[in-house]
Design an enzyme around this catalytic site. Structure first.
Site, PDB file in Angstrom:
ATOM      1  N   ASP A   1      64.983  51.371  58.762  1.00 28.85           N
ATOM      2  CA  ASP A   1      64.555  50.315  59.683  1.00 28.85           C
ATOM      3  C   ASP A   1      64.068  50.880  61.015  1.00 28.85           C
ATOM      4  O   ASP A   1      63.564  50.132  61.855  1.00 28.85           O
ATOM      5  CB  ASP A   1      65.698  49.315  59.930  1.00 28.85           C
TER       6      ASP A   1
ATOM      7  N   SER B   1     107.142  62.902  31.842  1.00 29.53           N
ATOM      8  CA  SER B   1     107.863  62.306  30.717  1.00 29.53           C
ATOM      9  C   SER B   1     108.224  63.415  29.737  1.00 29.53           C
ATOM     10  O   SER B   1     107.400  64.259  29.393  1.00 29.53           O
ATOM     11  CB  SER B   1     106.972  61.270  30.020  1.00 29.53           C
TER      12      SER B   1
ATOM     13  N   SER C   1     107.932  58.890  38.779  1.00 27.23           N
ATOM     14  CA  SER C   1     107.496  58.741  40.191  1.00 27.23           C
ATOM     15  C   SER C   1     106.400  59.767  40.516  1.00 27.23           C
ATOM     16  O   SER C   1     106.640  60.715  41.259  1.00 27.23           O
ATOM     17  CB  SER C   1     108.679  58.878  41.143  1.00 27.23           C
TER      18      SER C   1
END
Length: 639
Positions: free
Chosen positions: A44, A480, A552
């Site tokens: 612009d 895990s 976590s």
């Protein structure tokens, strides 16, 4: 015949020259300062406009001009002798792409006023940089390419300008030379923009047809637009009333404390920038959030003690009484205190490439104070084109939404509309230290005033004494299959034999009840840990030793739980098991499901695990048995 008259400016004496210099310096020192930004969509002409202003105000040195002319010829500007945008686009990447990326600040001055202008990027990706430039501006020049009209980024920047409280707005319809200076084109753009501006609350703006390339209506009115009867851009900037954007001096006194000034034992002052109002010795004041009261004894500045100080001035206050006051607290008029709360509704402008994670703890910086805060799922996101309220669960880069924010303690604040300094904030990622959002407080939530902590006669120390132990949280974290639950179970059995009062919170067990409504998305994992942390905190208040076994995966949430506990009560135990070892165990078959795509967001496969930076204890399960690991944890817990 020689004329030595002192009235002839050519033959001034040294004394007169000195007087002229002093008068000139005094004039320029006392000129007002206007901070403004240029914004709008890509191409612009923002940088070209600023370059033109610098050039026409003769703020370019000869060597700079020579370099500019050489650069203009090198990059090729389609016959234009000077590419004014090169004055501002200083980054190599900007010159190569022909766009503005960073915020470029430039200073220039005229006979009537001094200016600091921020050239802000138009590309949507860099909207966050535009917010940075607009945060301190008194005026915004919103540019529109006359060939393109009002675009999405025009609307976005206008909305942000309004949100940030900039009341002086100039709509500069640029590149009028490329539409043959058509009044019809100009009027249509102004009409389109007016409808949008009124819909977002912008009631007034000044529209000027300009050409940064040709210089039309920049410093003087142009013969190419005889149908335009207003002022040129620079004369408007020189005369616009910037008091609209300043905090009124007759508002109530507020000063955030930035620094406790203690050069020696005989002096203790509180330094800061007065956000609103005025101060005088003898005025009664209140320190928030503590609520302690006193009176101003002296107003100290570098130039000596003052009888009065007003908004916008940096001062040091001394008080008549020795009361507790530190950085981040706010000194206010005693009879007109600020609100103090820990829950707010706010507008949030998300500025990070990673989406907002509801429930995650961020640093919130407001004034001179930094506190921990969590952002709830947004109430809605705002479509800047239609102003429609869109349902959403998060905010992506450049999104604007309304959400509730909770801080970890009560803070003094004002609505952003009343006071920008005490109502505006930024959010900072705790891990990367990156600024991820800017926000404006609307109001405190009513429940923040209605909920108070109930003092109990049997406190946590009494509970601990009855159990003859020190409360603690043993926080086992790891992949895990790393062995967390097995080790946690052995630890609890060993502590039970030692007559210790314990409780084991296991990840799977908690999801059967307390957290059964949560899934495994990043936001749900964060909420899972937050709830467990709150439960663990209540259990330590009852004097228990709490043992947890949770993957976590995120550091920020483990740090959040640590922050809930008393110092020294949180024991982070990293159960360090290599992924291939944990996957080989796969006692629940989860890794196989994750590998096959049946299980999404599984830690270690398609969801990250962030290894603790400095855990209190690291357990390598390839070297230690569960019994040995438990013994190491208990030895760390009970030396």
């Amino acid at each position: 015949m020689t004329n030595n008259s002192t009235t002839d400016p050519i033959y001034k004496t040294d004394a007169l020259i000195s007087e002229d210099i002093d008068a000139y310096l005094e004039t320029h020192q006392n000129k007002t300062m206007l901070r403004f930004i240029t914004c709008g969509s890509v191409d612009d002409g923002k940088s070209t406009l600023i370059g033109r202003l610098l050039y026409d105000s003769k703020m370019i040195f000869e060597d700079q001009l020579a370099t500019l002319e050489a650069d203009s010829r090198r990059v090729g500007t389609q016959g234009q002798e000077i590419d004014f945008a090169l004055l501002v686009d200083g980054l190599a990447a900007e010159r190569e792409q022909g766009i503005t990326i960073d915020v470029a600040y430039r200073f220039f001055s005229t006979e009537k006023r001094k200016f600091i202008v921020a050239d802000t990027p138009g590309h949507e990706q860099y909207t966050r940089n535009m917010v940075t430039g607009a945060s301190t501006a008194d005026l915004a020049v919103i540019l529109i390419d006359a060939r393109k009209g009002v675009l999405t980024q025009t609307r976005r920047h206008s909305y942000l300008v309004h949100l940030l409280g900039i009341k002086n707005i100039v709509l500069a319809v640029n590149k009028m030379d490329l539409v043959d200076y058509s009044q019809e084109v100009f009027d249509q753009i102004v009409s389109d923009y007016t409808g949008f501006a009124h819909s977002i609350g912008i009631s007034e703006f000044i529209a000027i047809p300009i050409s940064g390339y040709k210089g039309d209506n920049i410093t003087t009115t142009s013969d190419n637009t005889p149908w335009y009867g207003g002022a040129a851009l620079l004369p408007h900037l020189e005369t616009v009333d910037i008091a609209l954007t300043k905090e009124p001096q007759n508002a109530a006194f507020r000063m955030p404390v930035q620094w406790v000034n203690r050069p020696n034992l005989d002096f203790r002052g509180f330094s800061g920038l007065i956000a609103s109002g005025l101060a005088q010795p003898g005025d009664p004041v209140r320190v928030l959030p503590s609520g302690k009261t006193s009176k101003i004894a002296k107003i100290v500045t570098f130039d000596g003690d003052r009888a009065i100080a007003v908004a916008g001035e940096a001062v040091t206050l001394t008080l008549e009484d020795e009361i507790d006051c530190s950085r981040g607290q706010v000194i206010v008029a005693a009879q007109a205190p600020l609100e103090v709360a820990d829950q707010f509704e706010s507008t949030v402008i998300w500025m990070d490439e990673h989406e907002m994670v509801p429930g995650r703890a961020y640093w919130l910086k407001i004034g001179a104070q930094t506190v921990s805060a969590t952002v709830q799922a947004p109430k809605y996101e705002i479509n800047v084109n239609t102003l429609e309220h869109l349902a959403t669960k998060t905010l992506d880069l450049n999104a604007i939404g309304v959400a509730n924010i909770t801080t970890d303690r009560e803070i003094p604040f004002s609505s952003y509309e009343e006071n920008h300094d005490l109502g505006g904030f930024i959010l900072i990622d705790k891990i990367t230290n990156q600024t991820v959002a800017a926000g404006m407080i609307h109001f405190a939530l009513r429940r923040a005033h209605n909920i108070h902590w109930q003092a109990l006669d049997i406190d946590r120390e009494s509970h601990a004494a009855m159990k003859n132990q020190k409360p603690a949280v043993i926080w086992l974290t790891g992949l895990s299959g790393s062995g967390k639950s097995t080790i946690a179970n052995v630890v609890e059995k060993k502590l039970a034999r030692m007559n210790r009062h314990t409780f084991l919170l296991d990840g799977d067990n908690v999801r059967h009840g307390l957290n059964k409504d949560l899934g495994f998305t990043e936001a749900d994992r964060i909420e899972n840990i937050r709830r467990v942390g709150e439960v663990a905190k209540l259990m330590t208040d009852s004097g228990l030793i709490v043992i947890t076994a949770f993957i976590s995966p995120f550091r920020s949430e483990r740090d959040m739980v640590r922050g809930m506990m008393q110092p020294g009560e949180f024991l982070e135990v990293f159960v360090d098991t290599p992924l291939e070892v944990a996957e080989a165990r796969d006692v629940k078959g989860l890794y196989a499901k994750a590998r096959s795509g049946q299980l999404k967001n599984f830690t270690g496969i398609d969801s990250p695990y962030e290894v603790p930076d400095a855990p209190e204890l690291r357990i390598d399960t390839t070297d230690l048995t569960p019994e040995q690991a438990a013994d190491a944890i208990i030895a760390r817990l009970i030396p």
